[in-house]
Write a protein that holds these residues in place. Structure first.
Motif, PDB file in Angstrom:
ATOM      1  N   VAL A   1      26.519  29.507 -32.818  1.00 49.49           N
ATOM      2  CA  VAL A   1      27.962  29.691 -32.880  1.00 49.49           C
ATOM      3  C   VAL A   1      28.444  30.640 -31.793  1.00 49.49           C
ATOM      4  O   VAL A   1      29.300  30.288 -30.988  1.00 49.49           O
ATOM      5  CB  VAL A   1      28.395  30.209 -34.276  1.00 49.49           C
ATOM      6  CG1 VAL A   1      29.894  30.429 -34.333  1.00 49.49           C
ATOM      7  CG2 VAL A   1      27.961  29.250 -35.372  1.00 49.49           C
ATOM      8  N   CYS A   2      27.870  31.842 -31.749  1.00 50.22           N
ATOM      9  CA  CYS A   2      28.348  32.852 -30.793  1.00 50.22           C
ATOM     10  C   CYS A   2      27.468  32.988 -29.557  1.00 50.22           C
ATOM     11  O   CYS A   2      27.870  33.590 -28.574  1.00 50.22           O
ATOM     12  CB  CYS A   2      28.487  34.207 -31.472  1.00 50.22           C
ATOM     13  SG  CYS A   2      26.919  35.004 -31.886  1.00 50.22           S
TER      14      CYS A   2
ATOM     15  N   GLU B   1      18.636  32.605 -31.139  1.00 49.89           N
ATOM     16  CA  GLU B   1      19.995  32.612 -30.619  1.00 49.89           C
ATOM     17  C   GLU B   1      20.929  31.887 -31.584  1.00 49.89           C
ATOM     18  O   GLU B   1      20.635  30.795 -32.059  1.00 49.89           O
ATOM     19  CB  GLU B   1      20.029  31.916 -29.258  1.00 49.89           C
ATOM     20  CG  GLU B   1      21.385  31.979 -28.594  1.00 49.89           C
ATOM     21  CD  GLU B   1      21.373  31.341 -27.219  1.00 49.89           C
ATOM     22  OE1 GLU B   1      22.146  30.378 -27.016  1.00 49.89           O
ATOM     23  OE2 GLU B   1      20.592  31.795 -26.363  1.00 49.89           O
ATOM     24  N   CYS B   2      22.071  32.492 -31.868  1.00 47.97           N
ATOM     25  CA  CYS B   2      23.078  31.917 -32.752  1.00 47.97           C
ATOM     26  C   CYS B   2      23.768  30.761 -32.032  1.00 47.97           C
ATOM     27  O   CYS B   2      24.266  30.927 -30.926  1.00 47.97           O
ATOM     28  CB  CYS B   2      24.090  32.993 -33.137  1.00 47.97           C
ATOM     29  SG  CYS B   2      25.462  32.412 -34.157  1.00 47.97           S
TER      30      CYS B   2
ATOM     31  N   CYS C   1      28.879  34.595 -38.635  1.00 49.09           N
ATOM     32  CA  CYS C   1      29.351  33.500 -37.778  1.00 49.09           C
ATOM     33  C   CYS C   1      29.462  32.180 -38.532  1.00 49.09           C
ATOM     34  O   CYS C   1      29.978  31.202 -37.999  1.00 49.09           O
ATOM     35  CB  CYS C   1      28.405  33.312 -36.584  1.00 49.09           C
ATOM     36  SG  CYS C   1      28.349  34.700 -35.453  1.00 49.09           S
TER      37      CYS C   1
ATOM     38  N   PHE D   1      21.983  30.800 -37.052  1.00 50.80           N
ATOM     39  CA  PHE D   1      23.260  31.481 -36.877  1.00 50.80           C
ATOM     40  C   PHE D   1      23.246  32.800 -37.622  1.00 50.80           C
ATOM     41  O   PHE D   1      22.397  33.040 -38.481  1.00 50.80           O
ATOM     42  CB  PHE D   1      24.432  30.601 -37.335  1.00 50.80           C
ATOM     43  CG  PHE D   1      24.261  29.996 -38.700  1.00 50.80           C
ATOM     44  CD1 PHE D   1      24.769  30.620 -39.829  1.00 50.80           C
ATOM     45  CD2 PHE D   1      23.614  28.779 -38.861  1.00 50.80           C
ATOM     46  CE1 PHE D   1      24.619  30.058 -41.080  1.00 50.80           C
ATOM     47  CE2 PHE D   1      23.465  28.202 -40.105  1.00 50.80           C
ATOM     48  CZ  PHE D   1      23.976  28.846 -41.229  1.00 50.80           C
ATOM     49  N   HIS D   2      24.169  33.671 -37.260  1.00 47.70           N
ATOM     50  CA  HIS D   2      24.380  34.918 -37.980  1.00 47.70           C
ATOM     51  C   HIS D   2      25.216  34.596 -39.217  1.00 47.70           C
ATOM     52  O   HIS D   2      26.098  33.724 -39.158  1.00 47.70           O
ATOM     53  CB  HIS D   2      25.155  35.921 -37.127  1.00 47.70           C
ATOM     54  CG  HIS D   2      24.478  36.291 -35.851  1.00 47.70           C
ATOM     55  ND1 HIS D   2      24.923  35.857 -34.626  1.00 47.70           N
ATOM     56  CD2 HIS D   2      23.388  37.065 -35.621  1.00 47.70           C
ATOM     57  CE1 HIS D   2      24.143  36.360 -33.688  1.00 47.70           C
ATOM     58  NE2 HIS D   2      23.200  37.089 -34.254  1.00 47.70           N
TER      59      HIS D   2
ATOM     60  N   GLU E   1      33.054  30.591 -38.919  1.00 53.12           N
ATOM     61  CA  GLU E   1      33.574  30.174 -37.608  1.00 53.12           C
ATOM     62  C   GLU E   1      32.886  28.902 -37.126  1.00 53.12           C
ATOM     63  O   GLU E   1      33.512  28.050 -36.516  1.00 53.12           O
ATOM     64  CB  GLU E   1      33.374  31.298 -36.595  1.00 53.12           C
ATOM     65  CG  GLU E   1      33.954  30.990 -35.236  1.00 53.12           C
ATOM     66  CD  GLU E   1      33.696  32.116 -34.242  1.00 53.12           C
ATOM     67  OE1 GLU E   1      33.647  31.810 -33.038  1.00 53.12           O
ATOM     68  OE2 GLU E   1      33.539  33.270 -34.651  1.00 53.12           O
ATOM     69  N   GLY E   2      31.599  28.769 -37.423  1.00 56.28           N
ATOM     70  CA  GLY E   2      30.842  27.589 -37.011  1.00 56.28           C
ATOM     71  C   GLY E   2      30.887  26.460 -38.023  1.00 56.28           C
ATOM     72  O   GLY E   2      30.164  25.478 -37.911  1.00 56.28           O
TER      73      GLY E   2
ATOM     74  N   GLN F   1      24.798  34.758 -29.220  1.00 50.76           N
ATOM     75  CA  GLN F   1      24.085  36.034 -29.171  1.00 50.76           C
ATOM     76  C   GLN F   1      22.723  35.914 -29.856  1.00 50.76           C
ATOM     77  O   GLN F   1      22.504  35.032 -30.681  1.00 50.76           O
ATOM     78  CB  GLN F   1      24.909  37.122 -29.867  1.00 50.76           C
ATOM     79  CG  GLN F   1      26.270  37.356 -29.270  1.00 50.76           C
ATOM     80  CD  GLN F   1      26.183  37.966 -27.880  1.00 50.76           C
ATOM     81  OE1 GLN F   1      25.399  38.871 -27.635  1.00 50.76           O
ATOM     82  NE2 GLN F   1      26.986  37.453 -26.962  1.00 50.76           N
TER      83      GLN F   1
END
Length: 133
Positions: free
Chosen positions: A5-6, A2-3, A28, A24-25, A31-32, A8
């Protein structure tokens, strides 16, 4: 995975720091406030373990980004960077990234002092992606 940041699933990038389990992706990361270094050994860091600029640079009363001419923060941070050579050129991270994508590796240098080596190496460490051509 699971990311963080988002939220997902499908995150494949893990923080390089030992015992840090944040994943994280790649999209992302910005943003993170994560840093991905696009040079060997291609490491990625979460917001807590990312490298930070250690440049001691004093700002004027109102300092603007040399690329977009908008005001920058009053300190070095994830979104605000400074040239390590001249210590007078301040930038937004997004502006430096855009410059790097436009001029590529051979033309990438500080717009103020024209330093290439120190500026280039610092930006690579700080996660700015600089294409070879």
């Amino acid at each position: 995975q699971e990311c963080f940041v988002c939220g997902q699933s499908g995150a494949t990038v893990t923080c390089t720091e030992t015992d840090c389990e944040r994943t994280f992706h790649l999209p992302c990361a910005v943003e993170g406030e994560c840093v991905t270094q696009y040079l060997p050994p291609y490491r990625s860091f979460c917001w807590e373990h990312r490298p930070e600029q250690e440049v001691e640079a004093a700002q004027e009363e109102i300092t603007c980004c040399l690329l977009c001419l908008e005001p920058v923060e009053d300190r070095v941070s994830f979104s605000t960077m400074v040239c390590p050579a001249c210590k007078h050129a301040w930038f937004h991270r997004s502006c430096v990234q855009e410059l790097a994508l436009c001029v590529s590796f051979s033309g990438f240098c500080c717009p103020l002092c024209r330093d290439k080596m120190l500026f280039l190496s610092e930006m690579l460490i700080m996660g700015i992606q600089i294409p070879l051509r």
